[in-house]
Motif scaffolding. Structure first.
Motif, PDB file in Angstrom:
ATOM      1  N   LYS B  62     -20.456  -8.508-136.143  1.00  0.00           N
ATOM      2  CA  LYS B  62     -19.672  -9.533-136.836  1.00  0.00           C
ATOM      3  C   LYS B  62     -18.258  -9.649-136.267  1.00  0.00           C
ATOM      4  O   LYS B  62     -17.796 -10.743-135.937  1.00  0.00           O
ATOM      5  CB  LYS B  62     -19.582  -9.223-138.347  1.00  0.00           C
ATOM      6  CG  LYS B  62     -20.917  -9.037-139.018  1.00  0.00           C
ATOM      7  CD  LYS B  62     -20.768  -8.721-140.494  1.00  0.00           C
ATOM      8  CE  LYS B  62     -20.044  -7.424-140.811  1.00  0.00           C
ATOM      9  NZ  LYS B  62     -20.756  -6.208-140.367  1.00  0.00           N
ATOM     10  N   THR B  63     -17.570  -8.516-136.158  1.00  0.00           N
ATOM     11  CA  THR B  63     -16.195  -8.523-135.659  1.00  0.00           C
ATOM     12  C   THR B  63     -16.151  -9.039-134.233  1.00  0.00           C
ATOM     13  O   THR B  63     -15.295  -9.855-133.867  1.00  0.00           O
ATOM     14  CB  THR B  63     -15.587  -7.107-135.738  1.00  0.00           C
ATOM     15  OG1 THR B  63     -15.493  -6.754-137.114  1.00  0.00           O
ATOM     16  CG2 THR B  63     -14.213  -7.038-135.096  1.00  0.00           C
ATOM     17  N   THR B  64     -17.102  -8.583-133.418  1.00  0.00           N
ATOM     18  CA  THR B  64     -17.146  -9.030-132.032  1.00  0.00           C
ATOM     19  C   THR B  64     -17.304 -10.552-131.977  1.00  0.00           C
ATOM     20  O   THR B  64     -16.628 -11.229-131.193  1.00  0.00           O
ATOM     21  CB  THR B  64     -18.303  -8.337-131.282  1.00  0.00           C
ATOM     22  OG1 THR B  64     -18.129  -6.919-131.386  1.00  0.00           O
ATOM     23  CG2 THR B  64     -18.330  -8.729-129.815  1.00  0.00           C
ATOM     24  N   ALA B 186     -11.749 -14.690-141.236  1.00  0.00           N
ATOM     25  CA  ALA B 186     -11.361 -13.660-142.206  1.00  0.00           C
ATOM     26  C   ALA B 186     -12.351 -12.517-142.050  1.00  0.00           C
ATOM     27  O   ALA B 186     -13.491 -12.600-142.495  1.00  0.00           O
ATOM     28  CB  ALA B 186     -11.384 -14.237-143.619  1.00  0.00           C
ATOM     29  N   ASP B 187     -11.912 -11.446-141.358  1.00  0.00           N
ATOM     30  CA  ASP B 187     -12.813 -10.345-141.017  1.00  0.00           C
ATOM     31  C   ASP B 187     -12.751  -9.260-142.091  1.00  0.00           C
ATOM     32  O   ASP B 187     -11.855  -8.437-142.099  1.00  0.00           O
ATOM     33  CB  ASP B 187     -12.443  -9.773-139.643  1.00  0.00           C
ATOM     34  CG  ASP B 187     -13.493  -8.785-139.132  1.00  0.00           C
ATOM     35  OD1 ASP B 187     -14.479  -8.541-139.860  1.00  0.00           O
ATOM     36  OD2 ASP B 187     -13.327  -8.270-138.021  1.00  0.00           O
ATOM     37  N   GLU B 188     -13.698  -9.273-142.986  1.00  0.00           N
ATOM     38  CA  GLU B 188     -13.761  -8.322-144.108  1.00  0.00           C
ATOM     39  C   GLU B 188     -12.426  -8.251-144.842  1.00  0.00           C
ATOM     40  O   GLU B 188     -11.883  -7.161-145.043  1.00  0.00           O
ATOM     41  CB  GLU B 188     -14.168  -6.925-143.600  1.00  0.00           C
ATOM     42  CG  GLU B 188     -15.410  -6.950-142.724  1.00  0.00           C
ATOM     43  CD  GLU B 188     -16.539  -6.077-143.243  1.00  0.00           C
ATOM     44  OE1 GLU B 188     -16.514  -5.675-144.407  1.00  0.00           O
ATOM     45  OE2 GLU B 188     -17.471  -5.839-142.454  1.00  0.00           O
ATOM     46  N   PRO B 189     -11.877  -9.396-145.279  1.00  0.00           N
ATOM     47  CA  PRO B 189     -10.536  -9.379-145.860  1.00  0.00           C
ATOM     48  C   PRO B 189     -10.449  -8.656-147.190  1.00  0.00           C
ATOM     49  O   PRO B 189      -9.362  -8.288-147.604  1.00  0.00           O
ATOM     50  CB  PRO B 189     -10.210 -10.868-146.044  1.00  0.00           C
ATOM     51  CG  PRO B 189     -11.537 -11.523-146.203  1.00  0.00           C
ATOM     52  CD  PRO B 189     -12.470 -10.747-145.304  1.00  0.00           C
TER      53      PRO B 189
HETATM   54 MG   LIG Z   1     -16.344  -5.369-138.280  1.00  0.00          MG
END
Ligand SMILES: [Mg+2]
Ligand SMILES: Nc1ncnc2c1ncn2[C@@H]1O[C@H](COP(=O)(O)OP(=O)(O)O)[C@@H](O)[C@H]1O
Ligand SMILES: Nc1ncnc2c1ncn2[C@@H]1O[C@H](COP(=O)(O)OP(=O)(O)O)[C@@H](O)[C@H]1O
Ligand SMILES: [Mg+2]
Lengths: 334, 285
Positions: B62-64, B186-189
């Motif tokens: 996901k982050t990538t 929004a990465d795991e905000p």
């Molecule tokens: Mg991540």
């Protein structure tokens, strides 16, 4: 409270001596944990859950923290009165603890098997070979695949979920009477969280240990706990069976915690929120410590409420608990 | 909160065949001796004013994906089109200008703010970097940003350690808003926040979307949270999107077994409770 609980925390008060003065992060906290019982200790960050848990094993950082009142009875022994040898024999043996981030409690330079074996040699006096064999057995028990091989691996080689399993294996190695789990799944994915929760339930069924499960998320303990103790700003504000809490919460703070979790099926609606934040331990509030954030507050709340009996086994620190139960919902402000 | 469906005919962001392979790393703490295919042929569309939820467990990519879209890391293959612009073709100067339109909010409000900068300086910085507004009216812009995210304007003097987790996340959001973006990853905000504080931040993101017409790629591992903010959901597993569709369809009628597993894992309050423990037999040791 039952007649002879396994663990009874009574009137526990912890002081924090900091430069700015002395404050009370834990205020007159009492609760019981019975054999084979899971008690959920729930509240927002900073409300004193970890301080309470650490006090049970006298592991609070001292200084600045100090237990200033109360007792912690394990069967009939007051843990707060034991000498340092006495409490050391209890830790990890009769009462074990696991934490949110297993990396901080696992030693990076020893393999997982060695660390569990070490605990066993210390508390059970097993020799090296037997301790290792039992360590592998424990890893198998917490459902780590290929336990014999995994025992040789180091903590950093494992995923977060596997590390937490190793922590649990270490905690139950000496067959403790009580397991204190401080946010054991907070850092994990929901899928892994579910597995760990199921594992704890299973181990409890096998070993009969009492579990004190600390979390900020009521949903996490709603399935596994028998009773729930809700803490706010250092105090117990409600204590109830899971059924009582979820069907008839009596403290506004519990209602707020229940309301603020997004529920499946309620998509893109506005979530009810508890405005503001938890007062610091140093912050003295006139009357009820939740008053300033409370939509149910009335004039009388400037007088501090005691824990009032709501029904059998259900207590709440709120003058207005009958109205709270009647309305049964955290008001939505638009 | 309106649940009107944004116009899907004209995507703001279109991602096709996105792929990211990390080269093998070596070293004491790493056992990876083969390349890691972190993202493996991902297609995504985000319409103006839309929230696309990207959900999956740790390590699924996901982050990538989020960072590749912003080109904070370079994709290995695939195309990224934002508002008609081929993002992968941008040179470094254009890329910088482009970043005014796409921003990111990180999971860890502790790690993403410089501990030595006050809130005011943290918000001033992106304005200065992107030469937004006149230096003389930047204090007003900073105050306006704080108002937008619901923080008192005198918080400009505070340092990150003087804020709660939820307040730090609001500062992170304000920082992303500073440059006036149209799209935010929004990465795991809310993953590191208390449940009670999560609600405040989720409401804020929804309010800002309504007020500013923002689009979000909202990343999380909890489908319960993703469902709450997303118009559409993409479910990711081992670098691939295994299911995608409107929220009500993905949650109400999941097609993929992995989506069903994620749904079953969502912590929810179950009334009924556990039967009282029988003290006695099981407690004998
Ligand atoms: Mg991540
Ligand atoms: N080592 C410490 N030094 C100073 N303050 C502390 C320390 N540990 C905890 N506190 C304070 O005590 C209060 C209770 O903390 P804690 O028990 O960790 O809360 P919880 O576990 O519920 O999040 C908080 O206000 C926290 O800031
Ligand atoms: N900088 C990196 N170098 C090598 N591998 C990486 C790097 N960042 C992430 N990975 C790997 O790529 C995969 C996907 O990671 P990530 O995108 O962070 O997933 P998520 O955000 O879903 O948890 C994982 O296997 C991770 O270990
Ligand atoms: Mg804690």
């Amino acid at each position: 409270m039952s007649d002879s609980p396994l663990l009874r925390v009574s009137n526990l008060t912890v002081a924090l001596h900091l430069e700015g003065g002395t404050s009370l992060p834990v205020r007159d906290v009492s609760f019981d944990v019975g054999a084979s019982e899971t008690v959920g200790l729930v509240g927002e960050s900073g409300c004193g859950k970890s301080m309470t848990a650490l006090s049970i094993l006298r592991l609070i950082p001292k200084p600045p923290a100090e237990i200033v009142a109360g007792s912690v009875n394990l069967s009939d022994v007051d843990l707060l009165k034991l000498d340092s040898n006495g409490i050391r024999r209890v830790r990890g043996n009769r009462v074990a603890m696991i934490f949110q981030e297993p990396m901080t409690s696992l030693n990076p330079v020893y393999s997982c098997g060695e660390q569990i074996a070490e605990v066993l040699r210390l508390h059970s006096g097993l020799d090296r070979r037997r301790a290792w064999a039992r360590a592998v057995e424990m890893l198998d028990r917490v459902q780590i695949p290929n336990a014999a091989e995994r025992a040789r691996e180091y903590p950093h080689q494992l995923s977060g979920g596997m590390r937490q399993r190793v922590m649990i294996a270490m905690a139950i190695a000496c067959n403790p009477e009580v397991l204190i789990a401080d946010e054991p799944t907070t850092a994990l994915d929901v899928t892994i969280q579910r597995e760990i929760l199921a594992l704890l339930d299973e181990l409890q069924a096998q070993l009969g240990m009492g579990i004190l499960h600390i979390t900020h998320d009521l949903a996490v303990v709603s399935e596994s706990a028998h009773r729930i103790v809700v803490m706010y700003a250092g105090q117990v504000v409600e204590e109830a069976s899971v059924d009582q809490l979820f069907s008839a919460a009596a403290h506004p703070y519990s209602l707020g915690l229940l309301a603020s979790r997004p529920e499946l099926g309620a998509r893109r609606s506005r979530l009810p929120v508890i405005e503001g934040r938890v007062p610091e331990p140093s912050q003295e509030v006139e009357g009820c410590r939740f008053r300033e954030r409370c939509p149910f507050a009335v004039d009388r709340c400037t007088e501090e409420p005691p824990l009032l009996e709501v029904s059998n086994g259900h207590r709440a620190r709120c003058w207005e608990f009958e109205r709270v139960q009647r309305e049964g919902e955290w008001p939505r402000v638009q | 909160m309106s649940s009107d469906r944004p116009d899907r005919n004209a995507p703001l962001l279109q991602v096709r065949g996105l792929k990211k392979v990390y080269a093998p790393t070596s070293g004491f703490f790493s056992r990876k001796s083969t390349p890691v295919v972190a993202v493996d042929g991902v297609d995504l569309d985000v319409a103006p004013g839309e929230t696309l939820g990207l959900v999956g467990e740790s390590g699924c990519g996901k982050t990538t994906t989020g960072r590749c879209i912003l080109r904070l890391i370079e994709p290995t293959a695939g195309s990224i089109t934002f508002d008609g612009v081929d993002v992968r073709a941008l040179g470094s100067r254009d890329l910088r200008a482009f970043r005014r339109r796409m921003q990111i909010v990180f999971q860890d409000p502790y790690g993403s703010l410089n501990p030595r900068l006050t809130v005011g300086s943290a918000l001033h910085e992106p304005l200065a970097v992107h030469k937004i507004g006149d230096p003389s009216d930047r204090p007003d812009r900073v105050a306006e940003l704080l108002r937008k995210v619901g923080l008192p304007t005198d918080y400009t003097h505070r340092y990150p350690h003087e804020l709660s987790g939820g307040q730090r996340q609001r500062v992170g959001i304000a920082r992303a808003l500073a440059v006036g973006p149209r799209f935010i990853v929004a990465d795991e905000p809310v993953s590191a926040l208390d449940v009670s504080i999560q609600a405040q931040v989720l409401n804020l993101l929804n309010d800002l979307q309504e007020a500013l017409g923002l689009s979000y790629l909202f990343i999380a591992h909890d489908l319960g949270v993703v469902e709450h903010v997303s118009h559409r959901i993409a479910v990711m597993y081992e670098g691939k999107i295994v299911e995608t569709g409107p929220t009500e369809q993905v949650v109400g009628d999941p097609r993929h077994a992995y989506t069903r597993a994620l749904l079953a894992a969502v912590p929810r309050i179950r009334t009924g409770g556990r039967p009282k423990p029988v003290s006695g037999d099981s407690a004998n040791r």
